[in-house]
Design an enzyme around this catalytic site. Structure first.
Site, PDB file in Angstrom:
ATOM      1  N   ASP A   1       0.661  -1.200  -0.203  1.00 50.15           N
ATOM      2  CA  ASP A   1       0.054   0.172   0.183  1.00 50.15           C
ATOM      3  C   ASP A   1       1.209   1.138   0.377  1.00 50.15           C
ATOM      4  O   ASP A   1       1.931   0.931  -0.855  1.00 50.15           O
ATOM      5  CB  ASP A   1      -0.713  -0.064   0.110  1.00 50.15           C
ATOM      6  CG  ASP A   1      -2.130   0.790   0.798  1.00 50.15           C
ATOM      7  OD1 ASP A   1      -2.453   1.763   0.817  1.00 50.15           O
ATOM      8  OD2 ASP A   1      -3.064  -0.214   1.544  1.00 50.15           O
TER       9      ASP A   1
ATOM     10  N   HIS B   1      -3.405   6.075   3.641  1.00 50.47           N
ATOM     11  CA  HIS B   1      -4.415   5.193   3.056  1.00 50.47           C
ATOM     12  C   HIS B   1      -3.681   3.425   3.545  1.00 50.47           C
ATOM     13  O   HIS B   1      -4.335   2.524   4.070  1.00 50.47           O
ATOM     14  CB  HIS B   1      -4.292   5.090   1.975  1.00 50.47           C
ATOM     15  CG  HIS B   1      -5.369   3.818   1.187  1.00 50.47           C
ATOM     16  ND1 HIS B   1      -4.580   2.530   0.090  1.00 50.47           N
ATOM     17  CD2 HIS B   1      -6.461   3.803   0.417  1.00 50.47           C
ATOM     18  CE1 HIS B   1      -6.015   2.106  -0.217  1.00 50.47           C
ATOM     19  NE2 HIS B   1      -7.263   3.153  -0.339  1.00 50.47           N
TER      20      HIS B   1
ATOM     21  N   SER C   1     -10.956  -0.752  -0.593  1.00 47.14           N
ATOM     22  CA  SER C   1      -9.729  -0.951   0.240  1.00 47.14           C
ATOM     23  C   SER C   1     -10.165  -0.444   1.265  1.00 47.14           C
ATOM     24  O   SER C   1      -9.526  -1.647   1.904  1.00 47.14           O
ATOM     25  CB  SER C   1      -8.629   0.351  -0.405  1.00 47.14           C
ATOM     26  OG  SER C   1      -8.305   0.902  -1.566  1.00 47.14           O
TER      27      SER C   1
END
Ligand code: NAG
Ligand code: NAG
Ligand code: NAG
Ligand code: NAG
Ligand code: NAG
Ligand code: NAG
Ligand code: NAG
Length: 787
Positions: free
Chosen positions: A153, A226, A564
């Site tokens: 990620d 994220h 996600s």
């Protein structure tokens, strides 16, 4: 099957023409040359063997480019641990020539993928009042103790409390990974966060070939948020008192709160063409994570569905699964259109997104006293009075178009018209929080965000900069009717209140990518769904919760939505199952999660989609995850590497390609192979049913001895029979085969009649095996073909 995809051949043609015009022309691009598996690897891996493998890559390429100097210049990265291959700057003619070498499995362009951008555990039935429920999988699996979860990620914010190592024992002995902490912005390890590495050679090479200027930090530190969010959802430790701006207070934790975690940073700032996470770096990260010995890899990212051997994620995860690692990927956020699901290889566990039973409620009260229920996580409050209301389409800035104003692009609103008012913006086109920023910048007092037709009932709580409420399509139409038919329209937005036990929940998020599987329609994708709307988890300190420059706020926790966010929920559950059943294969763990999922919501009615219609397995796969049941599935549909290779034979890959990617023994393709019927997948999909078809499956008993009976819910118009319809298991580990026959009832040939036939749409049913205690369920997905 050609080793290069169609696009390259087209380009090659163009290249030849250009070449004739300008002899000096030669456009180099970064290509991945995939050579399959190394013969070394695993425990025998030594520095000498790695050097030898890299040296072989240079020599191999030199034989095509004419000299060692040229191959030295061309190679950007050599994969020398588990995955065998390298990344090099080549022109199309060179790539084409290399792809024809028998040692080469495939050659493909280094392409960009994108990110698929905590009540949830309570909703999934493993805790109550912030405590593990007695008998829950959390208790049984010791919170995932000593499982290692890796995340590909944007990296990690190591100072986040979710990665505190209080109360954890020594790092598992098998671990070989490390943290890159060699710069000021490096990432220090502890006993919780045990790995942090960055991979950016592929990103930089691509940016260079496109002439984009980029700055990249050589660090796995998460400047985006994220990666911290997804990693803490999968394996974050307990953090009491977590909330976003005071809402949703509780103890934050991941699915496997005692697991160890490792961050592999492969995603960087989005390039002008959208690419963020490049195949070359993804493969590098897989190669490292396998060598580091993670148990689980979680990937909340993806690209367009593509040919398995031209896809970094499919190749990397194949090698990971060969090493016994479970790979969990997000399905993508390209819904609700059909055939949008990505990460579709059968060895991947693919996750869609649905809602949970918590809302951050903010009501919209119109001048006529009509009250509409919306959601938000704005921190600012309006004074308790009604404000003038205006539709953004009526307030475009002089230099802007009405269509930009309608969706509230930044700079598109006329401050003269919206100042001090509540402005109505339409969903779509740009980020939801950006619409709020556009309204705030133009001096609006508040914003009502209305859904468009696509998003229907799906409303999302975002950390907007100004008082705001997001409402559904039906309520939005009400607001528009009011504002256009009222003189001096006014409205008020109430402060946010947290509401739980909301019905119906879950329902499918409109953004969640859908089947059918674009590459292999015989494999149902996505596999499963998990919470992915308004999920709270840890965040970076390097960025505001809205990600917008004018937002100066920094938060410990943030709310995010996307597949996600649902993907790491499943990774966390896999962590628990790994601790509980260390000897189960990746496919057995996946089967346990799929066959125990539910397809009903909290009203016990069929799960809906965001337009309040029944959702189908093309949205949710087997259904929503039920972690406690997954701990004890009764039976599993198991698969091993040979089965996946056989599947690839069936999908048309050549024996020499398949021998290349297999680490052991000689491999031979079966004489005949039919994906629908021969791959022991925990769902049954026949995309072209002519009259009747028989599929075979086998189940392994992982519980106590017992007798299972088949329960059939046939898809409409299809007759389903199971042979045998009773399976008796005398001991654990026993495997039993059975056959499922599907008859198209509307096809005359079944009954010996001759009736004309037309292709029909997909229909859905299910097969369950039950011993009275366990229900081992598989979706049945069928489409009758035209003759
Ligand atoms: C990481 O690096 C920083 C600064 O270079 C140093 O102060 C710290 O001790 C290092 N941490 C670990 C765990 O190595
Ligand atoms: C990048 O710049 C070089 C040199 O100016 C040029 O030849 C090339 O076509 C450019 N590439 C792209 C993708 O624009
Ligand atoms: C919901 O399902 C119905 C029926 O299958 C379909 O027509 C509609 O497009 C779906 N809506 C969304 C948002 O997925
Ligand atoms: C709305 O409710 C308020 C307070 O209850 C009341 O004073 C007002 O007259 C109502 N307005 C309408 C249009 O019904
Ligand atoms: C219109 O002009 C304003 C003021 O100069 C500027 O801030 C805004 O970005 C412009 N909008 C567009 C859509 O170009
Ligand atoms: C995979 O399973 C099949 C039986 O289902 C078995 O014949 C084969 O040897 C197994 N392959 C490996 C590599 O274990
Ligand atoms: C594969 O099996 C399915 C189900 O038995 C059948 O409908 C299909 O025609 C078969 N395909 C081929 C290519 O044999």
């Amino acid at each position: 099957m050609t080793k290069l995809n169609m696009k390259i051949s087209g380009l090659l043609f163009l290249f030849c023409i250009l070449f004739m015009m300008t002899p000096a022309f030669s456009l180099k691009k970064s290509y991945i040359v995939y050579l399959g598996a190394h013969s070394h690897g695993g425990s025998e891996l030594t520095a000498a063997k790695m050097e030898e493998a890299t040296e072989a890559h240079y020599q191999f390429l030199a034989s095509f480019l004419g000299s060692r100097e040229r191959s030295n210049d061309a190679i950007i990265k050599s994969y020398n641990m588990n995955i065998n291959g390298f990344v090099a700057m080549l022109d199309e003619a060179e790539a084409e020539a290399i792809s024809k070498d028998p040692k080469v499995v495939s050659v493909f362009l280094n392409k960009g993928n994108t990110k698929h951008t905590t009540r949830s555990w309570n909703f999934l039935g493993i805790e109550k009042d912030n405590k593990a429920l007695a008998g829950s999988i959390w208790e049984k699996a010791r919170y995932g103790e000593d499982t290692i979860i890796g995340n590909l990620d944007t990296g990690v914010w190591p100072e986040s409390h979710s990665f505190n190592d209080h109360g954890l024992g020594p790092i598992p002995k098998k671990w070989r990974g490390s943290c890159q902490n060699d710069t000021k912005k490096g990432v220090p390890c502890n006993r919780k966060l045990i790995g942090a590495k960055y991979f950016n050679a592929g990103y930089k090479a691509y940016a260079k070939e496109m002439n984009y200027t980029v700055t990249v930090e050589n660090s796995a530190r998460d400047e985006d948020g994220h990666g911290t969010h997804t990693l803490s959802t999968a394996g974050g430790g307990f953090v009491p008192g977590a909330s976003v701006f005071g809402y949703g207070k509780g103890t934050a934790k991941g699915g496997s709160p005692k697991a160890r975690v490792a961050a592999y940073k492969v995603c960087w700032d989005a390039l002008p063409d959208g690419g963020e996470c490049f195949d070359a770096d993804i493969l590098d990260a897989f190669d490292n994570a396998i060598t580091d010995r993670v148990d689980i890899l979680s990937l909340s990212l993806g690209g367009d569905p593509s040919d398995y051997l031209n896809d970094g994620i499919a190749i990397g995860s194949f090698h990971a699964v060969q090493a016994g690692i479970v790979v969990v990927c997000s399905a993508g956020n390209s819904g609700p259109a059909d055939s949008t699901v990505s990460n579709i290889a059968p060895w991947i566990l693919t996750v869609g997104a649905s809602t949970m039973d918590r809302e951050f409620r903010s009501l919209v009260v119109l001048g006529n006293n009509k009250t509409l229920v919306g959601q938000s996580l704005s921190t600012k409050k309006l004074s308790p009075k009604k404000y003038p209301l205006i539709s953004s389409i009526r307030a475009p800035a002089p230099n802007s178009s009405a269509s930009d104003a309608q969706i509230c692009m930044i700079g598109s609103l006329d401050p003269k018209k919206v100042k001090g008012k509540v402005v109505i913006c339409l969903r779509g086109g740009n980020a939801r929080v950006e619409k709020g920023a556009a309204a705030e910048l133009a001096g609006a007092a508040g914003m009502i965000l209305c859904n468009d037709e696509f998003s229907g009932n799906e409303i999302i709580a975002d950390a907007h900069l100004l008082p705001a409420s997001h409402i559904n399509l039906k309520d939005g139409l009400e607001v528009f009717k009011y504002v256009y038919n009222t003189e001096n329209p006014v409205a008020y937005i109430t402060p946010v209140k947290t509401q739980t036990n909301v019905v119906p929940a879950p329902f499918m998020a409109s953004f969640s990518s859908k089947g059918p599987n674009y590459i292999t329609p015989e494999i149902l994708k996505p596999d499963i769904t998990a919470p992915g709307v308004s999920v709270i988890a840890s965040y970076t300190q390097a960025k505001a919760p809205t990600g917008i420059d004018i937002d100066k706020r920094r938060v410990q926790f943030n709310v995010e939505s996307g597949t996600s966010m649902s993907c790491p929920h499943i990774s966390g559950v896999v962590g628990l199952l790994k601790t509980l059943h260390p000897d189960w294969s990746p496919a057995a763990i996946k089967s346990a999660i799929l066959t125990t999922a539910k397809t009903r919501d909290n009203r016990l009615k069929a799960m809906l989609n965001s337009s309040s219609e029944q959702a189908t397995p093309f949205s949710y796969g087997s259904g929503q995850v039920r972690p406690n049941r997954a701990a004890d599935p009764g039976l599993v549909y198991d698969l091993n590497v040979t089965d996946y290779l056989n599947f690839m034979c069936g999908a048309g890959y050549t024996p020499s390609q398949l021998q290349g990617i297999y680490t052991k023994k000689l491999y031979k393709c079966p004489k005949t192979y039919n994906i629908s019927s021969d791959l022991n997948y925990p769902s049954i999909t026949v995309p072209n049913l002519y009259g009747s078809a028989t599929v075979t499956r086998e189940v392994k008993n992982v519980g106590s001895p017992g007798t299972y009976k088949a329960l059939i819910h046939a898809p409409p118009g299809i007759l389903v029979t199971v042979k045998p319809d009773t399976l008796t298991f005398k001991k654990k580990g026993e495997v039993k085969k059975f056959e499922v026959t599907l008859h198209d009832e509307l096809d005359g040939t079944v009954k010996g009649e001759s009736s004309p036939k037309v292709a029909r749409d997909y229909v859905f049913g299910k097969l369950s095996w039950t011993d009275g205690k366990h229900y081992v369920r598989s979706p049945i997905v069928v489409k009758a073909a035209a003759n």
